[in-house]
Each structure stands twice: as structure tokens, then as C-alpha cells.
Design a protein around this motif. Structure first.
Motif, PDB file in Angstrom:
ATOM      1  N   LEU A  88      -7.860   0.965  -3.059  1.00 29.36           N
ATOM      2  CA  LEU A  88      -7.083   0.357  -1.981  1.00 29.36           C
ATOM      3  C   LEU A  88      -7.991  -0.151  -0.867  1.00 29.36           C
ATOM      4  N   GLY A 112       0.776  -1.233   0.000  1.00 26.02           N
ATOM      5  CA  GLY A 112       0.000   0.000   0.000  1.00 26.02           C
ATOM      6  C   GLY A 112       0.805   1.279   0.000  1.00 26.02           C
ATOM      7  N   TRP A 136       1.644   1.867  -5.682  1.00 27.08           N
ATOM      8  CA  TRP A 136       0.288   1.743  -5.159  1.00 27.08           C
ATOM      9  C   TRP A 136      -0.179   2.938  -4.342  1.00 27.08           C
TER      10      TRP A 136
END
Length: 238
Positions: free
Chosen positions: A193, A180, A185
Motif C-alpha cells: 500500500l 485503502g 485492500w
């Protein structure tokens, strides 16, 4: 006092690879990082060395230019540990297949990774260790992951054969889920997410620090060998 290790990080100029470099530099090891751009690799190595008062240097290496890998690594006198972390993004489907992109990723991650090992093997210590980066696309493919899923599946076979061929040098792989806080990302839409997070039993996405910790464990635990370790918070359970 523990003797410093000589750690080679292939793909250490950004993202998780750079965090691996920082971890071992902070631990007092001698670190060599590589990147496709030699000037950038040298600049990043110098910055990390100054920040952490460590021993870090950078060299140019393009894994897709396999015939040049041995020469690029010829100046490294000793290697204890190798982290093969270089990655490339390839969105490819069977219906709309880009063979050039597919060949690049296959060359980089399977042929290039193996050639790095071949090139430095004469300079590796018997208690050496190798960590190969794969990914969970091997288990959970997504639209466009045709080559990525195939190559990451190939990492499993690479680990098994190299662990046998290179013994007593240990060989393992780390297969992260969605990381994450990684550069790739972290900029994605929050709702995307959140969707991945909701399907993870821990309620959180994998962090770069989690992956670095896994890499350190695989490199340093002398009884872990031939392992393909998923770092996913249990994502594959759902």
C-alpha cells in the motif's frame, strides 16, 4: 422538507456498496440493497435500518443469473436512483485464460448491470439517476487484469449509450483507484500500500468515504450526465 428518494443499491451487503447504503439510509431515503445470499441481504438491511433508524430492506439477486433478475426486482414499486456496485474479482491473463471466470465477470458487470436497468426502467422517475461502478484498471492494467480492464473499459461505453437512450434519466460512472480502507485492500501488506501511496500526488489512498461522496454527487447533481469520474487522488498523473 426534501422528499425521500427510492434508492436501489445492487451489491450493497459489503464494502463500498454497504457504505453507499448507509449513506442514503442516514439521509432518510428508502433503500433497497441486494446480495447473492438473500438471508444475508435481509439481515444486513435490518441491522442498518435499526442502527440508523432508516428504511432499508434486502433482497436476493445474482447478476450472473440474468434471466432471474426481473423477477427478483419485481417487488420494488418505485425507483429513483440506482447504484450498480456489485463486483467480482477475476485474475485472468491471455496466456492462462479461464473462460468461465471471464464469462462470469462480463455477464455480471455488463449484461447483469444493463438487465437491472431494463427490469426497473418502467418504474423509474424522469428525474432518476444511475451510477455504474467501474475501476481504474481500464487505464492502468496490471498482470491478471485482462478481463477486469476490458470490462471496466466497457463501462465507459455503457454510460455513454445509456445516457442517450434513457434521457432524461442521468447515467454516470465512478472509477475508484485502490481504496485503502476497503475490505479487499485493507489487509494487504503495508509495503504494498505504501508503494501505491507514494505514486499518488495527494499522498494518500482513496478511502471508501471518498467514493461514497462521489456517488452522492453523481446521483444528486442534475447537470452531471454521461460522466466517467475517476476517484484516484491524481494517481493516473504519475
Amino acid at each position: 422538507m426534501t422528499q425521500p428518494r427510492a434508492v436501489l443499491v445492487i451489491g450493497g451487503t459489503s464494502g463500498i456498496g454497504l457504505e453507499v447504503v448507509r449513506h442514503f439510509a442516514a439521509a432518510g431515503d428508502d433503500v433497497v440493497l441486494t446480495g447473492r445470499d438473500g438471508e444475508r441481504a435481509e439481515s444486513i438491511a435490518k441491522s442498518v435500518a435499526q442502527e440508523l433508524d432508516g428504511r432499508v430492506r434486502g433482497i436476493a439477486l445474482d447478476l450472473t443469473r440474468v434471466d432471474e433478475i426481473a423477477a427478483a426486482l419485481s417487488g420494488i414499486e418505485r425507483v429513483d436512483d440506482i447504484v450498480l456496485a456489485a463486483v467480482d474479482r477475476d485474475h485472468n491473463t491471455a496466456a492462462d485464460y479461464d473462460t468461465a471466470a471471464a464469462q462470469r465477470l462480463v455477464t455480471l458487470k455488463l449484461v447483469g448491470y444493463t438487465e437491472v436497468v431494463h427490469a426497473v426502467l418502467p418504474r423509474m422517475s424522469d428525474d432518476g439517476s444511475i451510477v455504474v461502478f467501474g475501476g481504474l484498471a481500464k487505464d492502468r492494467p496490471y498482470p491478471g487484469s485482462t478481463t477486469v480492464s476490458t470490462v471496466n473499459g466497457g463501462v465507459i461505453g455503457m454510460v455513454h449509450t445509456l445516457a442517450n437512450e434513457l434521457a432524461p434519466i442521468r447515467v454516470n460512472a465512478v472509477h475508484p483507484a485502490i481504496v485503502g480502507d476497503s475490505p479487499f485492500w485493507s489487509g494487504k501488506p503495508p509495503e504494498m500500500l505504501d508503494g501505491f501511496r507514494s505514486r499518488t500526488p495527494t499522498g494518500r489512498l482513496t478511502a471508501m468515504a471518498d467514493v461514497v461522496d462521489a456517488v452522492a454527487f453523481l446521483l444528486r447533481n442534475g447537470s452531471v450526465n454521461g460522466v466517467n469520474l475517476n476517484v484516484d487522488g491524481g494517481w493516473l498523473l504519475k
